[in-house]
Structure formats: structure tokens, C-alpha cells
Design a protein around this motif. Sequence first.
Motif, PDB file in Angstrom:
ATOM      1  N   UNK A 183      20.181  97.224  42.636  1.00 20.61           N
ATOM      2  CA  UNK A 183      19.333  96.994  41.469  1.00 20.61           C
ATOM      3  C   UNK A 183      19.738  95.710  40.750  1.00 20.61           C
ATOM      4  N   UNK A 184      21.029  95.494  40.599  1.00 24.88           N
ATOM      5  CA  UNK A 184      21.523  94.264  39.978  1.00 24.88           C
ATOM      6  C   UNK A 184      21.162  93.048  40.822  1.00 24.88           C
ATOM      7  N   UNK A 185      21.251  93.181  42.133  1.00 27.39           N
ATOM      8  CA  UNK A 185      20.937  92.052  43.016  1.00 27.39           C
ATOM      9  C   UNK A 185      19.482  91.637  42.875  1.00 27.39           C
ATOM     10  N   UNK A 186      18.581  92.601  42.896  1.00 22.71           N
ATOM     11  CA  UNK A 186      17.157  92.287  42.824  1.00 22.71           C
ATOM     12  C   UNK A 186      16.747  91.813  41.426  1.00 22.71           C
ATOM     13  N   UNK A 187      17.462  92.233  40.405  1.00 21.93           N
ATOM     14  CA  UNK A 187      17.153  91.734  39.055  1.00 21.93           C
ATOM     15  C   UNK A 187      17.499  90.254  38.949  1.00 21.93           C
ATOM     16  N   UNK A 188      18.603  89.858  39.590  1.00 24.96           N
ATOM     17  CA  UNK A 188      19.033  88.453  39.624  1.00 24.96           C
ATOM     18  C   UNK A 188      19.027  87.811  38.241  1.00 24.96           C
ATOM     19  N   UNK A 189      19.580  88.518  37.296  1.00 19.84           N
ATOM     20  CA  UNK A 189      19.638  88.000  35.932  1.00 19.84           C
ATOM     21  C   UNK A 189      20.704  86.920  35.822  1.00 19.84           C
ATOM     22  N   UNK A 190      20.455  85.862  35.039  1.00 26.35           N
ATOM     23  CA  UNK A 190      21.488  84.838  34.827  1.00 26.35           C
ATOM     24  C   UNK A 190      22.760  85.450  34.257  1.00 26.35           C
ATOM     25  N   UNK A 191      23.891  84.913  34.662  1.00 24.37           N
ATOM     26  CA  UNK A 191      25.162  85.472  34.235  1.00 24.37           C
ATOM     27  C   UNK A 191      25.892  84.497  33.321  1.00 24.37           C
ATOM     28  N   UNK A 192      26.999  84.968  32.781  1.00 24.10           N
ATOM     29  CA  UNK A 192      27.751  84.198  31.799  1.00 24.10           C
ATOM     30  C   UNK A 192      28.174  82.853  32.385  1.00 24.10           C
ATOM     31  N   UNK A 193      27.819  81.746  31.744  1.00 22.09           N
ATOM     32  CA  UNK A 193      28.226  80.430  32.258  1.00 22.09           C
ATOM     33  C   UNK A 193      29.704  80.168  31.995  1.00 22.09           C
ATOM     34  N   UNK A 194      30.236  79.177  32.669  1.00 18.99           N
ATOM     35  CA  UNK A 194      31.621  78.766  32.468  1.00 18.99           C
ATOM     36  C   UNK A 194      31.655  77.333  31.948  1.00 18.99           C
ATOM     37  N   UNK A 195      32.820  76.909  31.490  1.00 20.18           N
ATOM     38  CA  UNK A 195      32.998  75.566  30.962  1.00 20.18           C
ATOM     39  C   UNK A 195      34.213  74.941  31.631  1.00 20.18           C
ATOM     40  N   UNK A 196      34.038  73.733  32.162  1.00 20.06           N
ATOM     41  CA  UNK A 196      35.155  73.039  32.796  1.00 20.06           C
ATOM     42  C   UNK A 196      36.187  72.664  31.741  1.00 20.06           C
ATOM     43  N   UNK A 197      37.402  73.124  31.893  1.00 14.43           N
ATOM     44  CA  UNK A 197      38.444  72.880  30.898  1.00 14.43           C
ATOM     45  C   UNK A 197      39.185  71.578  31.150  1.00 14.43           C
ATOM     46  N   UNK A 198      38.953  70.981  32.301  1.00 15.57           N
ATOM     47  CA  UNK A 198      39.532  69.671  32.602  1.00 15.57           C
ATOM     48  C   UNK A 198      38.680  69.009  33.679  1.00 15.57           C
ATOM     49  N   UNK A 199      38.848  67.724  33.872  1.00 14.17           N
ATOM     50  CA  UNK A 199      38.097  67.001  34.897  1.00 14.17           C
ATOM     51  C   UNK A 199      38.424  67.573  36.273  1.00 14.17           C
ATOM     52  N   UNK A 200      37.393  67.837  37.050  1.00 14.42           N
ATOM     53  CA  UNK A 200      37.595  68.382  38.385  1.00 14.42           C
ATOM     54  C   UNK A 200      36.439  67.933  39.264  1.00 14.42           C
ATOM     55  N   UNK A 255      28.305  88.429  42.564  1.00 15.24           N
ATOM     56  CA  UNK A 255      29.078  88.685  41.340  1.00 15.24           C
ATOM     57  C   UNK A 255      28.118  88.736  40.151  1.00 15.24           C
ATOM     58  N   UNK A 256      27.414  89.845  39.983  1.00 17.05           N
ATOM     59  CA  UNK A 256      26.390  89.964  38.931  1.00 17.05           C
ATOM     60  C   UNK A 256      26.932  89.884  37.505  1.00 17.05           C
ATOM     61  N   UNK A 257      28.236  90.042  37.338  1.00 16.74           N
ATOM     62  CA  UNK A 257      28.815  89.994  35.997  1.00 16.74           C
ATOM     63  C   UNK A 257      29.682  88.755  35.798  1.00 16.74           C
ATOM     64  N   UNK A 258      29.524  87.766  36.660  1.00 15.97           N
ATOM     65  CA  UNK A 258      30.278  86.528  36.627  1.00 15.97           C
ATOM     66  C   UNK A 258      31.711  86.774  37.096  1.00 15.97           C
ATOM     67  N   UNK A 259      32.565  85.750  36.915  1.00 14.42           N
ATOM     68  CA  UNK A 259      33.938  85.802  37.389  1.00 14.42           C
ATOM     69  C   UNK A 259      34.905  85.449  36.278  1.00 14.42           C
ATOM     70  N   UNK A 260      36.135  85.872  36.441  1.00 10.55           N
ATOM     71  CA  UNK A 260      37.203  85.421  35.565  1.00 10.55           C
ATOM     72  C   UNK A 260      37.227  86.075  34.198  1.00 10.55           C
ATOM     73  N   UNK A 261      37.965  85.455  33.282  1.00 14.90           N
ATOM     74  CA  UNK A 261      38.161  86.027  31.946  1.00 14.90           C
ATOM     75  C   UNK A 261      36.896  86.005  31.113  1.00 14.90           C
ATOM     76  N   UNK A 262      35.929  85.185  31.509  1.00 18.78           N
ATOM     77  CA  UNK A 262      34.675  85.108  30.754  1.00 18.78           C
ATOM     78  C   UNK A 262      33.578  85.941  31.415  1.00 18.78           C
TER      79      UNK A 262
END
Length: 325
Positions: A183-200, A255-262
Motif C-alpha cells: 500500500x505504501x509502495x503504490x501510494x508513492x508519497x514524497x518522503x522527508x527530504x535531506x540536507x547536505x551538511x557539507x560539500x559532497x 524506503x517509504x519513511x526515508x532514511x537516517x535520523x530525519x
Amino acid sequence: MSEKKVEEEIVKEVSASSSLSPSSAETSEQKDLGTNVFDQQQQQTEEQPTLEAKYDEKSCDERFVDRLLLHKQYQSSAQFLDFILRHYLENRTVMTWDEALYEIADLVGGNSAVANLLVRLLGHLALNPEVQQQLYEEAVSVLAGKGGLGEERGVPGTSSFSVPITLQDQSQLPLTNAAIMETLRLASSPIVPHLARYDTSIAGYLVPKGTMVLFNVYHLNLSPDLWPGADGPLSFRPSRFVTPEGNVLKPDYFFPFSHGRRSCLGYKMVNTVLFSTVANLLLGYRIEAGSEANRARMAEMLAPRGSIALPCDGSCYDLTLVPRS
């Protein structure tokens, strides 16, 4: 009511609530907002004053802020909402009222998301009765294994359930868990964005510090290369998440709920509410789509659109619950 008035009312309500105090025997000083609305734990650790003394809004590191907030939350008996209000009232120079409201709105929005996902899952089961039957048989099998299955009023060939499906049974119902993931896959809702903490860089492309990083969830969830099968990636097939050995397998690219601490803090609520509700509902009812017109409307609304929200103006599809005999 003005924003200032709303804030004052919340402060008044919080300061009068005994649930936010570590003991019921409050003194007048404890109730005084000027001293401390929420009253710190009696036994403070020596680390906290040191941490708070280092908190400088102009030169603070994100990892340090996370550590400070976790330190304060774990030493407190307050719930998450109480903690946000407490943190705001004690740190008005580093946390604005708008930021506090933003955090609170996340919780309110999370409850709405769970309700939408539940109605979506029930809709998919109504459109796919063979999958619904598989989930029902899975739940019955688990109940039979723990002695919760009997005859309905002594009538042979019928069933009654003396105990419900609980979260302790979750590992034994892989297909039910997989239906939530599908159900989560087919909904394909946008997930929490991330922010680059340093140049990469990513695949040779420069990503400067401060760049917002978004995931192409629609592609990750609906690409035929990632979700092969004769029925295609748009079909509702929970078994794609279940191994031949009967274990739930979540691919790395899902990863429907995003990754990492955010990552989204509501993932546990989604899993627990949807699992317990659907598993027990199917024991007592069949879910049907009804008329062909309703079925067509259901199929249209459940098609992937990059959002989990369903209309709340009365134009949403209907679900028919038929008691199992």
C-alpha cells in the motif's frame, strides 16, 4: 483568537496540568511559570547544565543539538508533545513559536496519514478479494495455533475467535505486513527530504553544502526494472515482499519513511495501527467494493499519484463490510 492569545492559553493549560509534573504534590512555586512550568526531575545529571551552557544558536552543530534534545527527552517523563512545549518555553531565544507549532503539526498530520493509508489498504483488499482471502486465512491460522479458534455457538463448520490478533503475532503474519508495504509502495508519497551538511558529490555531480536532497520515490516504487513481474509494478501484489521461505523482505531501494535520523517518526504508528486493525477486521468481515461505479472510482483514486491523501468532501469511494457467517 490571536497567535499571542493562543500561546498564552496553551501555557496556562500546560502549567495547570498535573500530568506534566513528576509528582502530584505540587507547590505554588512549581506551578509558577516564572520558576519552571514543567519542573525538572529532582535528580538532575551533572551533564545537562554543561550541555545547555554550550548551546549557542550562532555556532551550534546539528549533531550536538540532536544529542542535547535526546539527553533532555530521556531524562523527562513527559510525552513528545509535552516535551516540545517544554523545550519551547525554556528556550525561547533558540526556538520560535512557529517552529514549535510546526513540530506539533507533524503529529497531527501523522494521524491523518495513518487514516488515509488504512482506507487505501482496505480499498486495495476490496479490489483484490483473492489477496484479502489470503490475509484472512493467515490470521485464522495464527489464531488456531494459539488456541483462539472455536465453533460459533456450537455450530459445526463455523468459527469464532476468542482472542484477537495482537502485535506479538506480527512476525507470524508476513503477508499482512507485506500488504501494508505494498500500500505504501503504490501510494508513492514524497518522503522527508535531506540536507547536505557539507560539500559532497553523487555520481560525479557536485552537491554543495546546504543543498536540499529529494528522492525520486515515484521511480523507486514503480520502476518495472525494480519491480518485475508479469502483472507489472502497478498491480497490488503483497507477495512481492515475501520470500519463498515466508519471510518479509524489504529491498534496499524501498524506503517509504526515508532514511537516517530525519526519517519519518510515524513509521511505527503506521505499522502498528494498520496491522492490528486490518488483521482483526478481516476475521469478522469481508471487505467489498460494491457497485461497478464505486469499483471504478476506487481504482482511480488508488492509482499512484504521489500522495496518500484521499478526498474528504464526500467524493471518496465506499467500502462495504459483510459479516462472515
